[in-house]
Design an enzyme around this catalytic site. Structure first.
Site, PDB file in Angstrom:
ATOM      1  N   LYS A 181       0.840  -1.207   0.000  1.00 46.85           N
ATOM      2  CA  LYS A 181       0.000   0.000   0.000  1.00 46.85           C
ATOM      3  C   LYS A 181       0.874   1.256   0.000  1.00 46.85           C
ATOM      4  CE  LYS A 181      -1.989   2.974   2.543  1.00 46.85           C
ATOM      5  NZ  LYS A 181      -2.004   4.188   1.708  1.00 46.85           N
ATOM      6  N   GLU A 255       9.513   1.275  10.699  1.00 53.03           N
ATOM      7  CA  GLU A 255      10.594   2.208  10.332  1.00 53.03           C
ATOM      8  C   GLU A 255       9.974   3.590  10.412  1.00 53.03           C
ATOM      9  OE1 GLU A 255      13.639   1.562   9.823  1.00 53.03           O
ATOM     10  OE2 GLU A 255      13.762  -0.537   9.252  1.00 53.03           O
ATOM     11  N   CYS A 289      13.865  10.297   6.123  1.00 57.40           N
ATOM     12  CA  CYS A 289      13.814   9.851   7.522  1.00 57.40           C
ATOM     13  C   CYS A 289      15.158  10.053   8.205  1.00 57.40           C
ATOM     14  CB  CYS A 289      13.379   8.396   7.598  1.00 57.40           C
ATOM     15  SG  CYS A 289      14.442   7.293   6.664  1.00 57.40           S
ATOM     16  N   GLU A 387      10.196  16.075  14.652  1.00 62.71           N
ATOM     17  CA  GLU A 387      10.626  15.900  13.260  1.00 62.71           C
ATOM     18  C   GLU A 387       9.859  16.897  12.376  1.00 62.71           C
ATOM     19  OE1 GLU A 387       9.153  12.456  11.050  1.00 62.71           O
ATOM     20  OE2 GLU A 387      11.167  12.156  10.257  1.00 62.71           O
TER      21      GLU A 387
HETATM   22  P1  NAD Z   1       2.344   8.529   7.460  1.00 61.06           P
HETATM   23  O1  NAD Z   1       2.584   7.801   8.728  1.00 61.06           O
HETATM   24  O2  NAD Z   1       1.360   9.637   7.454  1.00 61.06           O
HETATM   25  O3  NAD Z   1       1.848   7.507   6.306  1.00 61.06           O
HETATM   26  C1  NAD Z   1       2.592   6.381   5.940  1.00 61.06           C
HETATM   27  C2  NAD Z   1       1.670   5.359   5.282  1.00 61.06           C
HETATM   28  O4  NAD Z   1       0.745   4.855   6.235  1.00 61.06           O
HETATM   29  C3  NAD Z   1       0.819   5.906   4.134  1.00 61.06           C
HETATM   30  O5  NAD Z   1       0.747   4.930   3.110  1.00 61.06           O
HETATM   31  C4  NAD Z   1      -0.546   6.104   4.788  1.00 61.06           C
HETATM   32  O6  NAD Z   1      -1.627   6.047   3.887  1.00 61.06           O
HETATM   33  C5  NAD Z   1      -0.577   4.913   5.723  1.00 61.06           C
HETATM   34  N1  NAD Z   1      -1.495   5.027   6.874  1.00 61.06           N
HETATM   35  C6  NAD Z   1      -2.056   6.139   7.414  1.00 61.06           C
HETATM   36  N2  NAD Z   1      -2.811   5.815   8.489  1.00 61.06           N
HETATM   37  C7  NAD Z   1      -2.705   4.469   8.636  1.00 61.06           C
HETATM   38  C8  NAD Z   1      -3.233   3.534   9.588  1.00 61.06           C
HETATM   39  N3  NAD Z   1      -4.011   3.923  10.614  1.00 61.06           N
HETATM   40  N4  NAD Z   1      -2.912   2.234   9.455  1.00 61.06           N
HETATM   41  C9  NAD Z   1      -2.088   1.823   8.448  1.00 61.06           C
HETATM   42  N5  NAD Z   1      -1.578   2.650   7.521  1.00 61.06           N
HETATM   43  C10 NAD Z   1      -1.873   3.965   7.614  1.00 61.06           C
HETATM   44  O7  NAD Z   1       3.774   9.028   6.974  1.00 61.06           O
HETATM   45  P2  NAD Z   1       4.124   9.947   5.721  1.00 61.06           P
HETATM   46  O8  NAD Z   1       3.759  11.357   6.000  1.00 61.06           O
HETATM   47  O9  NAD Z   1       3.635   9.300   4.482  1.00 61.06           O
HETATM   48  O10 NAD Z   1       5.728   9.794   5.709  1.00 61.06           O
HETATM   49  C11 NAD Z   1       6.586  10.587   6.444  1.00 61.06           C
HETATM   50  C12 NAD Z   1       7.112   9.834   7.652  1.00 61.06           C
HETATM   51  O11 NAD Z   1       7.723   8.618   7.265  1.00 61.06           O
HETATM   52  C13 NAD Z   1       8.208  10.627   8.359  1.00 61.06           C
HETATM   53  O12 NAD Z   1       7.992  10.577   9.746  1.00 61.06           O
HETATM   54  C14 NAD Z   1       9.473   9.875   7.991  1.00 61.06           C
HETATM   55  O13 NAD Z   1      10.529  10.038   8.890  1.00 61.06           O
HETATM   56  C15 NAD Z   1       8.984   8.472   7.920  1.00 61.06           C
HETATM   57  N6  NAD Z   1       9.889   7.637   7.141  1.00 61.06           N
HETATM   58  C16 NAD Z   1      10.652   6.697   7.800  1.00 61.06           C
HETATM   59  C17 NAD Z   1      11.574   5.908   7.091  1.00 61.06           C
HETATM   60  C18 NAD Z   1      12.442   4.893   7.801  1.00 61.06           C
HETATM   61  O14 NAD Z   1      12.974   4.008   7.126  1.00 61.06           O
HETATM   62  N7  NAD Z   1      12.629   4.976   9.107  1.00 61.06           N
HETATM   63  C19 NAD Z   1      11.706   6.084   5.714  1.00 61.06           C
HETATM   64  C20 NAD Z   1      10.938   7.058   5.079  1.00 61.06           C
HETATM   65  C21 NAD Z   1      10.032   7.824   5.806  1.00 61.06           C
END
Ligand code: NAD
Length: 490
Positions: A181, A255, A289, A387
């Site tokens: 997803k 992650e 990230c 962040e």
């Molecule tokens: P987000 O948490 O808003 O969304 C991530 C994904 O989760 C999306 O596909 C979203 O549709 C889905 N989602 C939303 N609510 C959900 C739920 N209740 N259950 C399951 N899935 C759900 O994050 P974002 O804004 O897309 O990404 C930015 C964040 O990702 C930042 O905090 C960044 O640091 C982190 N990130 C971490 C890594 C790592 O490897 N540690 C890598 C890239 C990004």
């Protein structure tokens, strides 16, 4: 450009024909109207993955045979690198050179790397002895690694193809099937993977792709047909994913976000370190990230060092992500730009100094935000503790190594840290005491795919990379056999 769900080897509209709008960050215009999966689609995709896991050839094939198909999938990604890179640059707003040369190239490499690793991954066997029903027996213990079954892979918008394949690679190489997803903010290159999968000859149902909103992700995590969840995203969502996975006792790896410090000591190579620090925070407009979003700098060199970082900002070519020369594009959305600016405005109101240095003006259209340094910022301010996920570097000064380590360990995140010093003993001492999952010394984000990637504290749970990923996607299974100590039959 394909915008539909990919289930059981075919592109299909969403049940109820629901769609969401995907904007192009550099133009603010609609890039695509994308099918939005709901719970019925989640049921269909999981059912397809389940059938492929329980009755299809994939889990029962040899690792070599799977590796051949995955190799072709990597070939397909490479063959279409320019197209995929262009699509990702338009969808995410990332400079195309970064998309093609780094993210898409890494996408192919992720798949190839895990396919090869699965082929060479050997398991343990041990011999022992026990008494059973009055007889002295020898034991032969075999540790098998069985595929988990159906994996759910949920990814964010900042590096979709790289992060998707980073999870798909080990999940599929280990013999699982999966549902991917992508984020609603940048789903297009993930959707395109369906075409590559078919061209590579991946059996139907092995890879299913569900663009959709957060609710689709939540339905996937809670689905009884899913055996393991690999989630990449924000801390708040990660907490919800873990709580939902706990309901059905699913294995989960998280992650999450970071607030990674750059510790710069006076004995560092200052020019190189400034270039490294600038790269760590301004690459991908800070939407990474592992962004090095906090500068902790030894007081006696602080002003000179900040000037060097500002000079690096002046080198950034800000503009159209589709121009090969661009190295700084827009942020992902208007809402995100507002959020980033909220942190900066709040810090400025509390007395922080906003330092720029950008060459020229920002493009008139697009969700652009300037690269900035926030100096004289309060250590307890939100800009330092939370962040931002944008191009904002906060500055804190220190006098001693202990103080630097204490600052680095403050806060709830623990993803990465960067130590800049020419003193090798100091580098080791500091790296040893920093509470993060990863520490880079005099470098930024160099990766050997065999090593563990992941965060300590609230930056995540579990590790990915090399055998760590294969272990996550497999169930360790003991098969214990016995034979008599003596050859009773002579
Ligand atoms: P987000 O948490 O808003 O969304 C991530 C994904 O989760 C999306 O596909 C979203 O549709 C889905 N989602 C939303 N609510 C959900 C739920 N209740 N259950 C399951 N899935 C759900 O994050 P974002 O804004 O897309 O990404 C930015 C964040 O990702 C930042 O905090 C960044 O640091 C982190 N990130 C971490 C890594 C790592 O490897 N540690 C890598 C890239 C990004």
């Amino acid at each position: 450009m394909e915008t539909r769900l990919f289930i059981d080897g075919r592109y299909e509209s969403a049940s109820g024909d629901a769609r969401f709008t995907d904007l192009e960050p550099a133009t603010e215009a609609t890039l695509a109207e994308v099918a939005s999966a709901d719970t019925r689609d989640v049921d269909r995709a999981v059912a397809a993955a389940r059938r492929a896991a329980d009755h299809g050839p994939w889990p029962r094939m040899s690792a070599e045979a799977r590796g051949k198909i995955l190799g072709r999938l990597a070939d397909e990604i490479e063959k279409h690198a320019r197209e995929l890179g262009t699509l990702e640059a338009r969808d995410v707003g990332k400079p195309i050179s970064e998309c093609v040369n780094h993210d898409i190239a890494r996408g192919a490499r992720n798949i190839r790397f895990f396919a090869a690793l699965a082929e060479t991954w050997t398991q343990e066997a041990s011999f022992g002895a026990a008494k059973f029903l009055g007889a002295d027996l020898r034991l032969a213990n075999l540790t098998a690694r069985a595929p988990l079954g159906v994996g759910a892979i949920i990814i964010p918008w900042n590096s979709p193809l790289m992060l998707g394949t980073w999870n798909l690679g080990p999940c599929l190489a280990a013999g699982n099937t999966c549902v991917l997803k992508p984020s609603e903010l940048a789903p297009l290159t993930s959707i395109a993977l369906g075409e590559s999968a078919n061209a590579a000859g991946l059996p139907p149902g092995v890879l299913n792709i569900l663009p959709g909103l957060g609710a689709a992700g939540a339905a996937l995590v809670g689905h009884p047909g899913v055996d393991g969840v690999a989630f990449t995203g924000g801390v708040a969502t990660g907490r919800r994913v873990m709580a939902a996975a706990a309901e059905s006792l699913k294995r989960v790896t998280l992650e999450l976000g970071g607030k990674s410090p750059n510790l710069v000591f006076a004995d560092a190579d200052l020019k190189r370190s400034a270039a490294g620090v600038a790269r760590s925070i301004f690459r991908s407009q800070g939407q990474s990230c592992v962004a090095g979003s906090r500068l902790l700098v030894e007081r006696k060199i602080a002003d000179d060092f900040i000037a060097l970082v500002i000079a690096e900002i002046g080198q950034l070519r800000i503009g159209d992500p589709l121009d090969d020369k661009t190295d700084y594009g827009p942020l992902i959305s208007a809402a995100h730009r507002e959020r980033v600016d909220g942190f900066v405005s709040e810090a400025r109101a509390a007395g922080a100094e906003v330092l720029g240095g950008m060459r020229g003006a920002l493009p008139a259209r697009g969700f652009y935000y300037p690269p900035i340094v926030l100096d004289r910022v309060r250590p307890e301010s939100r800009a330092v503790c939370e962040e931002i996920f944008g191009p904002v570097l906060t500055v804190e000064r220190f006098d001693h190594e202990d103080e630097a380590i204490a600052l680095a360990n403050a806060g709830r995140y623990g993803l990465a840290a960067y130590v800049w010093t020419m003193n090798g003993e100091r580098a080791l001492r500091v790296a040893d005491r920093i509470r993060t999952g990863m520490v880079w010394v005099n470098s930024f984000f160099l990766r050997d795919l065999r090593t563990p990637f992941g965060g300590a504290r609230q930056s995540g749970l579990g590790r990915q990379g090399g055998r760590h990923s294969l272990e996550f996607w497999t169930e360790a299974k003991l098969i214990c056999m016995t034979y008599p100590e003596d050859n009773a039959n002579g």
